[in-house]
Design a protein around this motif. Structure first.
Motif, short mmCIF file in Angstrom:
data_model
loop_
_atom_site.label_atom_id
_atom_site.label_comp_id
_atom_site.label_asym_id
_atom_site.label_seq_id
_atom_site.Cartn_x
_atom_site.Cartn_y
_atom_site.Cartn_z
N ALA A 1 0.81 -1.45 0.14
CA ALA A 1 0.03 0.02 0.03
C ALA A 1 1.03 1.44 0.07
CB ALA A 1 -0.81 0.32 1.20
N ALA A 2 0.47 2.30 -1.19
CA ALA A 2 1.42 3.27 -0.83
C ALA A 2 0.49 4.43 -0.63
CB ALA A 2 1.77 4.08 -2.41
N SER A 3 0.94 5.42 0.31
CA SER A 3 0.99 7.02 0.63
C SER A 3 1.48 7.80 0.19
CB SER A 3 0.04 6.98 2.18
OG SER A 3 1.53 6.82 2.99
N GLY A 4 0.76 8.79 -0.20
CA GLY A 4 1.26 10.24 -0.27
C GLY A 4 0.87 9.63 -2.31
N ASN A 5 1.86 11.02 -2.90
CA ASN A 5 2.18 11.29 -4.40
C ASN A 5 3.19 10.43 -4.88
OD1 ASN A 5 1.24 12.19 -6.95
ND2 ASN A 5 1.87 14.05 -6.84
N LEU A 6 2.87 9.66 -5.36
CA LEU A 6 3.13 8.85 -7.11
C LEU A 6 4.24 9.18 -7.59
CD1 LEU A 6 2.03 5.15 -5.92
CD2 LEU A 6 5.18 5.86 -5.01
N GLY A 7 3.14 10.26 -8.31
CA GLY A 7 3.22 11.20 -9.86
C GLY A 7 2.57 10.02 -10.94
N SER A 8 2.61 10.39 -11.95
CA SER A 8 1.68 10.41 -12.77
C SER A 8 2.24 9.87 -14.01
CB SER A 8 0.39 10.40 -12.60
OG SER A 8 -0.60 9.45 -13.73
N PRO A 9 2.81 9.68 -15.30
CA PRO A 9 2.65 7.89 -15.17
C PRO A 9 3.37 7.31 -14.03
CG PRO A 9 3.82 7.87 -16.57
CD PRO A 9 3.60 9.77 -16.47
N ASN A 10 3.80 6.27 -13.11
CA ASN A 10 4.72 5.51 -12.29
C ASN A 10 4.62 3.96 -12.10
OD1 ASN A 10 2.58 4.18 -10.06
ND2 ASN A 10 1.96 6.55 -10.26
N TYR A 11 5.66 3.37 -12.10
CA TYR A 11 5.90 2.31 -12.04
C TYR A 11 5.64 2.17 -9.93
CZ TYR A 11 8.56 2.70 -16.75
OH TYR A 11 8.49 2.59 -18.14
N MET A 12 5.25 1.08 -10.18
CA MET A 12 4.89 0.08 -8.73
C MET A 12 5.80 -1.30 -8.73
SD MET A 12 2.00 1.17 -5.98
CE MET A 12 1.96 0.80 -4.65
N GLY A 13 6.32 -2.08 -8.28
CA GLY A 13 5.89 -3.70 -7.76
C GLY A 13 7.05 -3.89 -7.30
N TRP A 14 7.90 -5.25 -7.26
CA TRP A 14 7.79 -6.14 -6.46
C TRP A 14 9.35 -6.33 -7.03
CZ3 TRP A 14 6.23 -6.98 -1.58
CH2 TRP A 14 4.32 -6.49 -2.03
N PHE A 15 10.18 -6.15 -6.48
CA PHE A 15 12.32 -7.00 -6.34
C PHE A 15 11.90 -8.13 -5.28
CE2 PHE A 15 13.80 -3.92 -9.15
CZ PHE A 15 12.74 -3.27 -8.79
N ARG A 16 13.02 -9.11 -4.74
CA ARG A 16 13.11 -9.65 -3.84
C ARG A 16 14.83 -9.81 -4.08
NH1 ARG A 16 11.36 -15.87 -6.45
NH2 ARG A 16 13.18 -16.26 -8.14
N GLN A 17 15.31 -10.25 -3.01
CA GLN A 17 16.55 -10.58 -2.39
C GLN A 17 16.73 -11.17 -1.84
OE1 GLN A 17 18.98 -7.65 -0.54
NE2 GLN A 17 20.72 -8.28 -0.52
N GLY A 18 17.20 -12.97 -1.93
CA GLY A 18 17.42 -14.23 -0.94
C GLY A 18 18.64 -14.15 -0.73
N PRO A 19 19.01 -15.09 0.04
CA PRO A 19 19.96 -15.15 1.05
C PRO A 19 21.42 -15.27 -0.10
CG PRO A 19 18.09 -16.64 1.74
CD PRO A 19 17.49 -16.55 -0.06
N GLY A 20 22.25 -14.82 0.47
CA GLY A 20 23.61 -14.15 0.02
C GLY A 20 23.39 -14.25 -1.69
N LYS A 21 22.26 -13.21 -1.77
CA LYS A 21 21.62 -12.81 -3.37
C LYS A 21 21.72 -11.61 -3.72
CE LYS A 21 19.54 -16.92 -4.54
NZ LYS A 21 18.31 -17.38 -5.50
N GLU A 22 21.89 -10.62 -4.64
CA GLU A 22 21.88 -8.78 -5.06
C GLU A 22 20.43 -9.11 -5.36
OE1 GLU A 22 26.03 -8.18 -7.22
OE2 GLU A 22 24.03 -7.83 -8.55
#
Length: 125
Positions: free
Chosen positions: A23-44
């Protein structure tokens, strides 16, 4: 000021499913990107899935295509990640990220301005 708050992580067995929310609060601007990254153990940290408001375009890393689905509720400025057919190698801290404007490489983490604190996903075999 933009804040991103993730929820929905947990522990599941291989083959199971989880649904992450951001959930985002505040002004993200338009257009915008929103999504997911991940970091596993010992990984970038790596890009997983991104939702772009222009034409509701989605981007996925090759390793999650067909298993994960990103969606967005524009009225509540919330993005979701449905994780199906989870594998032990999906174990990671999952971070929500967002930024306005246009990106040539939407899955590149260095281009993102706003970040959440992360939610842990653990998949056991």
């Amino acid at each position: 000021q933009v804040q991103l708050v993730e929820s929905g992580g947990g522990s599941v067995q291989a083959g199971g499913s989880l649904r992450l929310s951001c959930a985002a609060s505040g002004n993200l601007g338009s257009p915008n990107y929103m999504g997911w990254f991940r970091q596993g153990p010992g990984k970038e940290r790596e890009g997983v899935a991104i939702f772009y408001t222009t034409n509701r375009t989605t981007y996925y890393a090759d390793f999650v295509k067909g298993r994960f689905t990103i969606s967005r509720d524009s009225t509540q400025n919330t993005v979701y990640l449905q994780l199906n057919s989870l594998k032990p190698e999906d174990t990671a801290m999952y971070y929500c990220a967002a930024r306005p404007g246009w990106l040539r490489y939407p899955l590149r983490e260095s281009d993102y301005k706003y970040w959440g604190q992360g939610t842990q996903v653990t998949v056991s075999s």
